[in-house]
Design an enzyme around this catalytic site. Structure first.
Site, PDB file in Angstrom:
ATOM      1  N   THR A   1     -27.712  29.854 -99.710  1.00  0.00           N
ATOM      2  CA  THR A   1     -26.777  28.519 -98.876  1.00  0.00           C
ATOM      3  C   THR A   1     -26.198  27.771 -99.641  1.00  0.00           C
ATOM      4  O   THR A   1     -26.283  27.500-100.888  1.00  0.00           O
ATOM      5  CB  THR A   1     -27.846  27.772 -98.190  1.00  0.00           C
ATOM      6  OG1 THR A   1     -27.267  26.947 -97.521  1.00  0.00           O
ATOM      7  CG2 THR A   1     -28.997  27.127 -98.903  1.00  0.00           C
ATOM      8  N   ASP A   2     -24.891  27.199 -98.925  1.00  0.00           N
ATOM      9  CA  ASP A   2     -24.107  26.203 -99.640  1.00  0.00           C
ATOM     10  C   ASP A   2     -24.838  24.730 -99.698  1.00  0.00           C
ATOM     11  O   ASP A   2     -24.313  24.154-100.600  1.00  0.00           O
ATOM     12  CB  ASP A   2     -22.687  26.000 -98.716  1.00  0.00           C
ATOM     13  CG  ASP A   2     -23.383  25.435 -97.328  1.00  0.00           C
ATOM     14  OD1 ASP A   2     -24.347  26.104 -96.734  1.00  0.00           O
ATOM     15  OD2 ASP A   2     -22.555  24.869 -96.663  1.00  0.00           O
TER      16      ASP A   2
ATOM     17  N   TYR B   1     -36.588  30.302 -94.086  1.00  0.00           N
ATOM     18  CA  TYR B   1     -37.153  28.987 -93.513  1.00  0.00           C
ATOM     19  C   TYR B   1     -35.670  28.159 -93.322  1.00  0.00           C
ATOM     20  O   TYR B   1     -35.337  27.646 -94.326  1.00  0.00           O
ATOM     21  CB  TYR B   1     -38.172  28.366 -94.142  1.00  0.00           C
ATOM     22  CG  TYR B   1     -38.922  27.114 -93.489  1.00  0.00           C
ATOM     23  CD1 TYR B   1     -40.166  27.202 -92.898  1.00  0.00           C
ATOM     24  CD2 TYR B   1     -38.083  25.866 -93.319  1.00  0.00           C
ATOM     25  CE1 TYR B   1     -40.442  25.889 -92.397  1.00  0.00           C
ATOM     26  CE2 TYR B   1     -38.401  24.943 -92.624  1.00  0.00           C
ATOM     27  CZ  TYR B   1     -39.821  24.838 -92.019  1.00  0.00           C
ATOM     28  OH  TYR B   1     -40.314  23.679 -91.360  1.00  0.00           O
TER      29      TYR B   1
ATOM     30  N   GLY C   1     -33.173  37.916 -86.563  1.00  0.00           N
ATOM     31  CA  GLY C   1     -32.209  36.624 -86.839  1.00  0.00           C
ATOM     32  C   GLY C   1     -30.909  36.894 -86.551  1.00  0.00           C
ATOM     33  O   GLY C   1     -30.491  38.080 -86.108  1.00  0.00           O
ATOM     34  N   GLN C   2     -30.019  35.878 -86.871  1.00  0.00           N
ATOM     35  CA  GLN C   2     -28.685  35.955 -86.560  1.00  0.00           C
ATOM     36  C   GLN C   2     -28.137  37.186 -87.397  1.00  0.00           C
ATOM     37  O   GLN C   2     -27.491  38.312 -86.802  1.00  0.00           O
ATOM     38  CB  GLN C   2     -27.827  34.729 -86.752  1.00  0.00           C
ATOM     39  CG  GLN C   2     -28.284  33.574 -86.109  1.00  0.00           C
ATOM     40  CD  GLN C   2     -27.163  32.560 -86.138  1.00  0.00           C
ATOM     41  OE1 GLN C   2     -26.451  32.366 -85.596  1.00  0.00           O
ATOM     42  NE2 GLN C   2     -27.478  31.658 -87.302  1.00  0.00           N
TER      43      GLN C   2
ATOM     44  N   TYR D   1     -34.659  21.725 -97.837  1.00  0.00           N
ATOM     45  CA  TYR D   1     -34.419  22.891 -97.512  1.00  0.00           C
ATOM     46  C   TYR D   1     -33.483  23.675 -98.628  1.00  0.00           C
ATOM     47  O   TYR D   1     -33.739  24.771 -99.163  1.00  0.00           O
ATOM     48  CB  TYR D   1     -33.527  23.042 -96.207  1.00  0.00           C
ATOM     49  CG  TYR D   1     -32.634  24.343 -96.003  1.00  0.00           C
ATOM     50  CD1 TYR D   1     -33.212  25.635 -95.762  1.00  0.00           C
ATOM     51  CD2 TYR D   1     -31.455  24.204 -95.936  1.00  0.00           C
ATOM     52  CE1 TYR D   1     -32.715  26.757 -95.503  1.00  0.00           C
ATOM     53  CE2 TYR D   1     -30.514  25.697 -95.966  1.00  0.00           C
ATOM     54  CZ  TYR D   1     -31.309  26.682 -95.581  1.00  0.00           C
ATOM     55  OH  TYR D   1     -30.366  27.785 -95.483  1.00  0.00           O
TER      56      TYR D   1
ATOM     57  N   TRP E   1     -22.747  28.108 -92.910  1.00  0.00           N
ATOM     58  CA  TRP E   1     -22.390  27.972 -91.550  1.00  0.00           C
ATOM     59  C   TRP E   1     -22.362  28.886 -90.733  1.00  0.00           C
ATOM     60  O   TRP E   1     -21.616  29.546 -89.903  1.00  0.00           O
ATOM     61  CB  TRP E   1     -21.031  27.092 -91.538  1.00  0.00           C
ATOM     62  CG  TRP E   1     -21.052  25.775 -92.164  1.00  0.00           C
ATOM     63  CD1 TRP E   1     -21.860  24.999 -93.022  1.00  0.00           C
ATOM     64  CD2 TRP E   1     -20.065  24.689 -91.784  1.00  0.00           C
ATOM     65  NE1 TRP E   1     -21.463  24.092 -93.143  1.00  0.00           N
ATOM     66  CE2 TRP E   1     -20.222  23.465 -92.430  1.00  0.00           C
ATOM     67  CE3 TRP E   1     -19.007  24.790 -91.061  1.00  0.00           C
ATOM     68  CZ2 TRP E   1     -19.432  22.386 -92.416  1.00  0.00           C
ATOM     69  CZ3 TRP E   1     -18.294  23.577 -90.926  1.00  0.00           C
ATOM     70  CH2 TRP E   1     -18.407  22.599 -91.483  1.00  0.00           C
TER      71      TRP E   1
HETATM   72  N1  NAP Z   1     -27.777  29.727 -90.297  1.00  0.00           N
HETATM   73  C1  NAP Z   1     -27.160  29.165 -91.311  1.00  0.00           C
HETATM   74  O1  NAP Z   1     -26.144  28.026 -90.935  1.00  0.00           O
HETATM   75  C2  NAP Z   1     -26.995  29.395 -92.711  1.00  0.00           C
HETATM   76  C3  NAP Z   1     -26.218  28.681 -93.410  1.00  0.00           C
HETATM   77  C4  NAP Z   1     -26.325  29.061 -94.995  1.00  0.00           C
HETATM   78  C5  NAP Z   1     -27.311  30.291 -95.373  1.00  0.00           C
HETATM   79  N2  NAP Z   1     -28.180  30.825 -94.340  1.00  0.00           N
HETATM   80  C6  NAP Z   1     -28.811  32.000 -95.014  1.00  0.00           C
HETATM   81  O2  NAP Z   1     -28.473  33.215 -94.316  1.00  0.00           O
HETATM   82  C7  NAP Z   1     -29.775  33.872 -94.089  1.00  0.00           C
HETATM   83  C8  NAP Z   1     -29.605  34.380 -92.582  1.00  0.00           C
HETATM   84  O3  NAP Z   1     -29.727  33.428 -91.942  1.00  0.00           O
HETATM   85  P1  NAP Z   1     -29.689  33.342 -90.096  1.00  0.00           P
HETATM   86  O4  NAP Z   1     -28.818  32.445 -89.748  1.00  0.00           O
HETATM   87  O5  NAP Z   1     -29.460  34.758 -89.829  1.00  0.00           O
HETATM   88  O6  NAP Z   1     -31.250  32.972 -89.881  1.00  0.00           O
HETATM   89  P2  NAP Z   1     -31.925  33.136 -88.682  1.00  0.00           P
HETATM   90  O7  NAP Z   1     -31.278  33.293 -87.439  1.00  0.00           O
HETATM   91  O8  NAP Z   1     -32.923  31.796 -88.598  1.00  0.00           O
HETATM   92  O9  NAP Z   1     -33.129  34.429 -88.913  1.00  0.00           O
HETATM   93  C9  NAP Z   1     -34.110  34.150 -89.788  1.00  0.00           C
HETATM   94  C10 NAP Z   1     -35.004  35.251 -89.587  1.00  0.00           C
HETATM   95  O10 NAP Z   1     -36.319  35.079 -90.433  1.00  0.00           O
HETATM   96  C11 NAP Z   1     -37.315  35.104 -89.722  1.00  0.00           C
HETATM   97  N3  NAP Z   1     -38.279  34.327 -90.117  1.00  0.00           N
HETATM   98  C12 NAP Z   1     -38.679  33.098 -90.387  1.00  0.00           C
HETATM   99  N4  NAP Z   1     -39.736  32.709 -91.175  1.00  0.00           N
HETATM  100  C13 NAP Z   1     -40.252  34.117 -91.160  1.00  0.00           C
HETATM  101  C14 NAP Z   1     -41.457  34.436 -91.756  1.00  0.00           C
HETATM  102  N5  NAP Z   1     -42.640  33.537 -92.304  1.00  0.00           N
HETATM  103  N6  NAP Z   1     -41.964  35.444 -91.721  1.00  0.00           N
HETATM  104  C15 NAP Z   1     -41.127  36.485 -91.174  1.00  0.00           C
HETATM  105  N7  NAP Z   1     -40.002  36.349 -90.614  1.00  0.00           N
HETATM  106  C16 NAP Z   1     -39.735  35.103 -90.580  1.00  0.00           C
HETATM  107  C17 NAP Z   1     -37.209  34.524 -88.110  1.00  0.00           C
HETATM  108  O11 NAP Z   1     -37.917  34.718 -87.270  1.00  0.00           O
HETATM  109  P3  NAP Z   1     -37.829  34.174 -85.758  1.00  0.00           P
HETATM  110  O12 NAP Z   1     -36.790  35.161 -85.098  1.00  0.00           O
HETATM  111  O13 NAP Z   1     -39.089  34.186 -85.285  1.00  0.00           O
HETATM  112  O14 NAP Z   1     -37.162  32.890 -85.714  1.00  0.00           O
HETATM  113  C18 NAP Z   1     -35.568  34.993 -87.841  1.00  0.00           C
HETATM  114  O15 NAP Z   1     -35.668  36.290 -87.397  1.00  0.00           O
HETATM  115  C19 NAP Z   1     -30.773  33.092 -94.520  1.00  0.00           C
HETATM  116  O16 NAP Z   1     -31.145  33.465 -95.903  1.00  0.00           O
HETATM  117  C20 NAP Z   1     -30.483  31.632 -94.535  1.00  0.00           C
HETATM  118  O17 NAP Z   1     -30.983  30.609 -95.219  1.00  0.00           O
HETATM  119  C21 NAP Z   1     -27.982  30.525 -93.167  1.00  0.00           C
END
Ligand code: NAP
Length: 293
Positions: A100-101, A60, A10-11, A124, A149
């Site tokens: 998350t926010d 998710y 993931g990111q 979500y 974000w």
């Molecule tokens: N992105 C945002 O804007 C945001 C905002 C607020 C909070 N957050 C939180 O910050 C954290 C990191 O977010 P991020 O942006 O890095 O998320 P991301 O890029 O979507 O990465 C999430 C990772 O989780 C994996 N994943 C999803 N479902 C899974 C499953 N069932 N089993 C195993 N792996 C699974 C995804 O796999 P794939 O590589 O196959 O997709 C991906 O590698 C999360 O907790 C998110 O809720 C994010």
């Protein structure tokens, strides 16, 4: 210290994968190896790997899809997280988890602190809040970093979308009535590494003492419109742009299944005071992110 990183593609996970080897023996387990949506697989993997620290970068994250797929969102964002917390409590291991926010409704009118009342507007947000509450409910030795974000240029994010669309469209319309704290995933990974370093050689003991929610997002806040404008201005390859106009819009002109909170800047002073972890002002972090393209 054995560190288990979940979600290394993931990111955030991608950046953590680069930093965590400095803090312990890293075991990174991808989605292909472990679907955290299947509870038995999570429990089996933890029992087999036996980490001292779990860093859970899975989520998710599909905000609109969650409206019609709540059971899957709950499986990943609550049930798997609870299993990690239970393992930590039972086996004396610490957990770093992210929320998350979107647990807030965005009506406060000032930066949110950790003691503010949650009121998620979307499925979500509800599923992520359920994950937080599951950990609190069992008093898990968990540090929950509530972020916002999150962006990278590697994967789909608001920033990568503007970066791409600037090369494809002459006019961009972006909402100006959603305000938040943009967070460069590398900055969040660095802050996480600082937290882990501060937990020290027995992460369970310190995480148990300091367990709870910590806001962890880029310093300051802006609207989506201001963020898009900064992406256009700070892009070192502006010569590739075809965009001529950036137009402000309102959220109601982009109907979507999930409701978004209007204003959720996060006050991160607790994280700074307790762990000494700091974030860059959001625009400086954005310049760093764009410089790598
Ligand atoms: N992105 C945002 O804007 C945001 C905002 C607020 C909070 N957050 C939180 O910050 C954290 C990191 O977010 P991020 O942006 O890095 O998320 P991301 O890029 O979507 O990465 C999430 C990772 O989780 C994996 N994943 C999803 N479902 C899974 C499953 N069932 N089993 C195993 N792996 C699974 C995804 O796999 P794939 O590589 O196959 O997709 C991906 O590698 C999360 O907790 C998110 O809720 C994010």
């Amino acid at each position: 210290m054995k560190i288990l990183l979940l979600g290394p593609e993931g990111q955030l996970g991608h950046e953590l994968r680069a930093l965590l080897p400095a803090l312990g023996e890293l075991v990174a387990v991808s989605r292909a190896e472990l679907d955290v949506g299947t509870l038995e697989s999570v429990r089996e993997a933890l029992a087999r790997i036996r980490p001292h620290l779990i860093v859970n970068a899975t989520a998710y994250n599909e905000v609109d899809r969650a409206e019609s797929d709540m059971s899957r969102a709950i499986a990943v964002n609550r049930d798997a997280v609870l299993a990690m917390g239970e393992y930590g409590k039972r086996e004396r291991a610490a957990l770093i988890h992210y929320s998350t926010d979107f647990v807030f409704d965005g009506t406060k009118g000032a930066p949110y602190v950790e003691t503010d009342r949650e009121n998620p507007l979307s499925s979500y947000g509800k599923s992520k809040l359920a994950g937080e509450q599951a950990l609190t409910g069992i008093e898990a030795p968990a540090i929950v970093m509530r972020t916002a974000w999150v962006y990278s240029l590697r994967r789909k994010s608001f920033v990568s979308m503007i970066h791409r669309m600037a090369r494809e469209k002459e006019e961009l319309r972006v909402v100006r009535d959603q305000v938040g704290s943009p967070t460069f995933c590398r900055d969040l990974a660095r802050a996480s590494a600082v937290v882990i370093a501060r937990l020290g050689p027995d992460p369970f003991a310190k995480a148990d003492e300091l367990r709870g929610v910590y806001h962890a997002a880029g310093e300051g806040a802006c609207s989506r419109f201001e963020l898009a404008r900064a992406v256009l201005e700070l892009d070192p390859k502006r010569s590739e742009h075809v965009v001529k106009q950036l137009e402000p819009a309102t959220t109601d002109s982009f109907p979507a299944p999930a409701r978004r909170p209007s204003s959720t800047p996060l006050d991160c002073s607790k994280l700074r005071d307790v762990f000494g972890a700091r974030f860059l002002p959001w625009k400086i972090a954005l310049a760093e992110a764009l410089s790598g393209t």
